[in-house]
Write an enzyme that holds these catalytic residues in place. Structure first.
Site, short mmCIF file in Angstrom:
data_model
loop_
_atom_site.label_atom_id
_atom_site.label_comp_id
_atom_site.label_asym_id
_atom_site.label_seq_id
_atom_site.Cartn_x
_atom_site.Cartn_y
_atom_site.Cartn_z
N CYS A 137 0.70 -1.19 0.10
CA CYS A 137 0.02 -0.03 -0.06
C CYS A 137 0.85 1.11 0.09
O CYS A 137 0.79 1.93 -0.86
CB CYS A 137 -1.06 0.08 1.21
N GLU A 142 -4.67 -4.25 -3.23
CA GLU A 142 -4.38 -3.07 -3.64
C GLU A 142 -5.16 -2.77 -5.03
O GLU A 142 -5.87 -1.84 -5.21
CB GLU A 142 -2.93 -2.46 -3.78
N TYR A 202 1.39 3.64 -3.46
CA TYR A 202 0.92 5.01 -3.40
C TYR A 202 1.83 6.05 -3.45
O TYR A 202 1.82 7.04 -4.09
CB TYR A 202 0.24 5.27 -1.84
#
Length: 224
Positions: A135, A206, A139
């Protein structure tokens, strides 16, 4: 090759799919439907609550004070930076605090967070980091890539891009990647394979989270 490089190479197809997902592209150029982003913000708020718990677990499982402090900083950043951005967007998109606090997780959100908490509770620090890293890492890459798009910070999703492209977020991500490399140094192959499977699973989650948000997927009876 470091262990993180090995992980990155093995999940490249999913990584590319995440970057190319229409939800992510829509954030980048500002064309994403506001209702889809609104759904995402509520679910991501719920996700971050459990994500923060993982950093608290990391501080507890750390073997030295320096690592404890880094996890404390990650916890602080999540609770007070990421979640504050969510609260700001909530106000802009007409989401009340009551709606945020009373919201229920969609199936994908629930499965994703429960998997990470299960890994964090039952494994060591390496397992916990392997579960939470996709994650953060994805990101950071998405934020950096979108920030290079002309005018990326000038539309309604610009603050979201700015936060994940920020130097602070990039540094925290790099620290976590380096920590996983340190934790896996000298580990036998069967343990590395186990960590790789954890990393792959949350990388898949994800993609599922982006897709869930784009389709606004809830429980079947709520979609009728």
């Amino acid at each position: 090759m470091t262990f993180s490089q090995r992980l990155y190479e093995n999940v490249k197809p999913i990584w590319r799919a995440n970057h190319d997902h229409p939800f992510v592209r829509g954030i980048g150029d500002g064309t994403l439907d506001q209702e889809k982003f609104r759904f995402f913000m509520v679910q991501d708020y719920l996700y971050l609550i459990d994500y923060a718990r993982l950093f608290a677990m990391g501080a507890m499982k750390a073997k030295d004070v320096k690592t404890m402090g880094e996890f404390a900083e990650l916890l602080h950043s999540t609770l007070n930076t990421e979640m504050e951005l969510h609260r700001q967007y909530a106000r802009e998109f007409g989401i009340s605090e009551e709606e945020l606090e009373s919201a229920k997780p969609a199936p994908t959100t629930l499965a994703y967070t429960h998997y990470m908490l299960h890994v964090g509770n039952n494994g060591g620090l390496a397992e916990l980091v392997a579960s939470l890293l996709p994650c953060m890492w994805s990101y950071a890459e998405i934020g950096k890539a979108l920030d290079e798009t002309p005018g990326a910070r000038d539309h309604q999703y610009g603050e979201w891009i700015k936060m994940y492209a920020s130097e602070e977020f990039q540094e925290l991500t790099n620290w976590t990647i380096n920590l996983l490399n340190e934790l896996t140094e000298g580990k036998p192959e069967h343990e590395l394979s186990h960590l790789e499977e954890i990393f792959l699973t949350t990388t898949r989650f994800e993609y599922m989270f982006w897709e869930m948000s784009y389709q606004k997927e809830t429980w079947p009876e709520e979609q009728q």
